[in-house]
Design an enzyme around this catalytic site. Sequence first.
Site, mmCIF file in Angstrom:
data_model
loop_
_atom_site.group_PDB
_atom_site.id
_atom_site.type_symbol
_atom_site.label_atom_id
_atom_site.label_comp_id
_atom_site.label_asym_id
_atom_site.label_seq_id
_atom_site.Cartn_x
_atom_site.Cartn_y
_atom_site.Cartn_z
ATOM 1 N NE ARG A 16 61.190 65.467 81.827
ATOM 2 C CZ ARG A 16 61.961 64.950 80.882
ATOM 3 N NH1 ARG A 16 62.347 63.694 80.950
ATOM 4 N NH2 ARG A 16 62.346 65.690 79.852
ATOM 5 C CD GLU A 64 57.202 49.398 83.655
ATOM 6 O OE1 GLU A 64 57.889 50.080 82.865
ATOM 7 O OE2 GLU A 64 56.789 48.246 83.381
ATOM 8 C CG HIS A 115 57.536 61.288 80.528
ATOM 9 N ND1 HIS A 115 58.447 61.257 81.560
ATOM 10 C CD2 HIS A 115 58.235 61.594 79.406
ATOM 11 C CE1 HIS A 115 59.649 61.522 81.089
ATOM 12 N NE2 HIS A 115 59.556 61.738 79.783
ATOM 13 N NE ARG A 173 59.582 64.400 76.602
ATOM 14 C CZ ARG A 173 59.600 63.714 75.467
ATOM 15 N NH1 ARG A 173 58.473 63.209 74.997
ATOM 16 N NH2 ARG A 173 60.722 63.531 74.802
#
Length: 322
Positions: A16, A64, A115, A173
């Site tokens: 990420r 979202e 994540h 993550r």
Amino acid sequence: MATKTKFELKPGVATREAFGRALVELGRENKDIVVCDADLSKSTMTVYFQKEFPERFFSFGIAEANMIAQAAGMAYAGKIPFAASFSAFAINKGFEQLRVCAAYPNVNVKVVGTHSGISIGEDGPSQMSVEETGLACSLPGFVVLSPADEASTKALVRAAAAHVGPVFIRTGRPKTPIIYNGDQKFEIGKAVVLVEGSDLTIIANGLLVAEAIRAAETLEAEGVSARVVDMHTVKPLDRDTIRRAAVETGAIVAAEEHLVDGGMGVRVAQVVAETQPCPMEFVGIRDTYAESATPEQLLDKYGLLARDIAAAARKVLARKRR
């Protein structure tokens, strides 16, 4: 005879983080790159882009589905939008919009899930995404990418930006070991053979590529020659590399931090069935959600470590020799 793996696997940054840095580089090169986020920019690492290009950064709050629809609209307007959120939110909450606004019209939108998997740890199952690869692959026209480390993430983010059409990129993550030195060329739909081997092939992606390399080292000490393939593109699959693995090694282990049902492994198995049937074993999450614990505890409990890949390799070799 086993082949020496020759990987040091030094600590690196999270995929990420690499995604966030790559976005800034792209933004400096192309004014049409825009970024959409859903109130998680400090976690998705789009905050780097936000700080340098605030006029090209759009925050949609905890919405979202709206973010995905708006990103698709920006693509219609000639921009190259990267829409980012946790994978569990971007894919699950935004699926209808991904289907109707991005996949059906085949617009040039890039969706990035961070994540991913169970390795987010203590955040718990509501934020763990273990089904998003299958969901993303079910969207016609979508390219689906799952990079393994910093260098591959940066390269594949660039490849996604250059590709005309919808793309989903799966990032994680935790910090990941360094696998590539930056010289490796990455192409959508073309897997990377990291370790040559003749007894079996381990096909992995994402966080489990490093574990696959470690498993190959364990097997090497036992006199087993394991080929390791980084299948960073889940869709479209590198059918030729899969077929050659089946022909040349006669046994395959698929390893991923995802539900076995609907993941990369079953897609590989389809290619194997169509081209060169051979014994296969699967390392992944078995029809369950995880719970809140440290990443290390979760990877251990759900069998996503090098020892589990090595065990699957021994099992598939036993079947091959029958």
